[in-house]
Design a protein around this motif. Structure first.
Motif, PDB file in Angstrom:
ATOM      1  N   PRO A  46      -8.663   8.634  -8.392  1.00  9.86           N
ATOM      2  CA  PRO A  46      -8.252   8.407  -6.997  1.00  9.86           C
ATOM      3  C   PRO A  46      -6.949   9.116  -6.632  1.00  9.86           C
ATOM      4  N   LEU A  47      -6.146   9.450  -7.653  1.00  4.65           N
ATOM      5  CA  LEU A  47      -4.862  10.105  -7.382  1.00  4.65           C
ATOM      6  C   LEU A  47      -4.996  11.625  -7.268  1.00  4.65           C
ATOM      7  N   LEU A  48      -5.777  12.219  -8.172  1.00  2.00           N
ATOM      8  CA  LEU A  48      -5.834  13.684  -8.249  1.00  2.00           C
ATOM      9  C   LEU A  48      -7.244  14.246  -8.188  1.00  2.00           C
ATOM     10  N   GLY A  49      -8.228  13.379  -8.001  1.00  2.00           N
ATOM     11  CA  GLY A  49      -9.602  13.863  -7.934  1.00  2.00           C
ATOM     12  C   GLY A  49     -10.187  14.064  -9.317  1.00  2.00           C
ATOM     13  N   ILE A  50     -11.121  15.017  -9.424  1.00  3.21           N
ATOM     14  CA  ILE A  50     -11.739  15.298 -10.712  1.00  3.21           C
ATOM     15  C   ILE A  50     -11.472  16.754 -11.100  1.00  3.21           C
ATOM     16  N   GLY A  51     -11.709  17.067 -12.366  1.00  2.00           N
ATOM     17  CA  GLY A  51     -11.514  18.442 -12.823  1.00  2.00           C
ATOM     18  C   GLY A  51     -10.327  18.583 -13.756  1.00  2.00           C
ATOM     19  N   TYR A  52      -9.791  19.806 -13.803  1.00  4.04           N
ATOM     20  CA  TYR A  52      -8.705  20.125 -14.733  1.00  4.04           C
ATOM     21  C   TYR A  52      -7.431  19.333 -14.462  1.00  4.04           C
ATOM     22  N   THR A  53      -7.041  19.251 -13.188  1.00  2.00           N
ATOM     23  CA  THR A  53      -5.726  18.682 -12.852  1.00  2.00           C
ATOM     24  C   THR A  53      -5.533  17.257 -13.358  1.00  2.00           C
ATOM     25  N   PRO A  54      -6.438  16.316 -13.058  1.00  2.19           N
ATOM     26  CA  PRO A  54      -6.227  14.953 -13.569  1.00  2.19           C
ATOM     27  C   PRO A  54      -6.292  14.874 -15.087  1.00  2.19           C
ATOM     28  N   ALA A  55      -7.156  15.682 -15.702  1.00  2.00           N
ATOM     29  CA  ALA A  55      -7.277  15.659 -17.165  1.00  2.00           C
ATOM     30  C   ALA A  55      -5.992  16.148 -17.817  1.00  2.00           C
ATOM     31  N   ILE A  56      -5.474  17.267 -17.343  1.00  2.00           N
ATOM     32  CA  ILE A  56      -4.249  17.819 -17.923  1.00  2.00           C
ATOM     33  C   ILE A  56      -3.074  16.881 -17.675  1.00  2.00           C
ATOM     34  N   THR A  57      -3.016  16.275 -16.497  1.00  2.00           N
ATOM     35  CA  THR A  57      -1.932  15.339 -16.184  1.00  2.00           C
ATOM     36  C   THR A  57      -1.956  14.140 -17.130  1.00  2.00           C
ATOM     37  N   ALA A  58      -3.130  13.564 -17.324  1.00  2.00           N
ATOM     38  CA  ALA A  58      -3.249  12.399 -18.211  1.00  2.00           C
ATOM     39  C   ALA A  58      -2.886  12.760 -19.651  1.00  2.00           C
ATOM     40  N   LEU A  59      -3.385  13.878 -20.142  1.00  2.00           N
ATOM     41  CA  LEU A  59      -3.112  14.291 -21.515  1.00  2.00           C
ATOM     42  C   LEU A  59      -1.650  14.698 -21.696  1.00  2.00           C
ATOM     43  N   PHE A  60      -1.063  15.264 -20.659  1.00  2.00           N
ATOM     44  CA  PHE A  60       0.373  15.575 -20.682  1.00  2.00           C
ATOM     45  C   PHE A  60       1.192  14.297 -20.871  1.00  2.00           C
TER      46      PHE A  60
END
Length: 213
Positions: free
Chosen positions: A80-94
């Motif tokens: 809900p914050l960043l949608g789907i795809g690379y951006t939320p995944a990289i943010t969470a893993l960061f």
């Protein structure tokens, strides 16, 4: 023997697809660790120097919170914050990568014998020179240990990024589960394992090369 032949044929037919997933996995995991390192290492150095215990406590506690959240839950929160795809995944893993690197950097700097620092001061080294030429070099094994552990974990956790549309080897595993294809499942799992081992080996060699330079 027939199973081996089928698996070889599977690779021949889907090689480009497998490499595409593999490339996505490398991109997501290594970028997440890189971003974590460029934030956590300077922050760890700062925390080792500051005398403000409140700041230390707040930063370590916040970093620790991210570690306690299950990976799949944090990825879900990102949708809900960043949608789907690379951006939320990289943010969470960061966010997951921060604590181990931060903690090891802090511990590495703190472990340096104060007499070494005093000797450097007596030789006329500035604070920046002491940090770069002495402290970081002595703390480097600690820092690299944090980076290595974090990288292996992140490569593993990146397989879950597929559930939010980020791709990676988790995409192969999900496809295998969806189509009941054991080759997809095995290939995704095996490549993630090989990537983690090779990356850890490479970072280990880099650590030895820099530490004994």
């Amino acid at each position: 023997m027939e199973l081996v032949t089928e698996y070889i044929q599977f690779w021949q037919e889907r090689f480009s697809t497998i490499m595409s997933y593999f490339g996505e996995h490398i991109f997501i995991s290594l970028l997440s660790v890189f971003l974590g390192a460029i934030v956590a290492i300077p922050l760890g150095i700062y925390l080792s120097k500051t005398t403000n215990n409140t700041i230390q406590t707040i930063i370590f506690n916040v970093s620790n919170i991210f570690q306690t959240i299950p990976t799949i839950a944090l990825l879900a929160v990102m949708i809900p914050l960043l949608g789907i795809g690379y951006t939320p995944a990289i943010t969470a893993l960061f966010l997951y990568s921060l604590l181990p690197i931060l903690r090891n950097t802090y511990s590495g700097i703190k472990s340096i014998n104060p007499e070494v620092i005093e000797s450097a001061k007596g030789m006329g080294y500035s604070s920046l020179q002491r940090l770069w030429k002495i402290e970081i070099r002595l703390a480097f094994p600690y820092i690299m240990s944090g980076v290595r552990v974090t990288t292996v974990y992140i490569i593993s956790w990146t397989t879950l990024a597929a559930v939010i549309g980020a791709g990676g080897l988790g995409g192969l595993i999900l496809s295998g589960l969806g189509f009941n294809d054991k080759f997809y499942i095995f290939t995704g799992t095996f490549l993630a394992l090989i990537l983690a081992l090779l990356t850890d080996l490479t970072l280990g060699k880099l650590e030895k090369k820099v530490a004994y330079k």
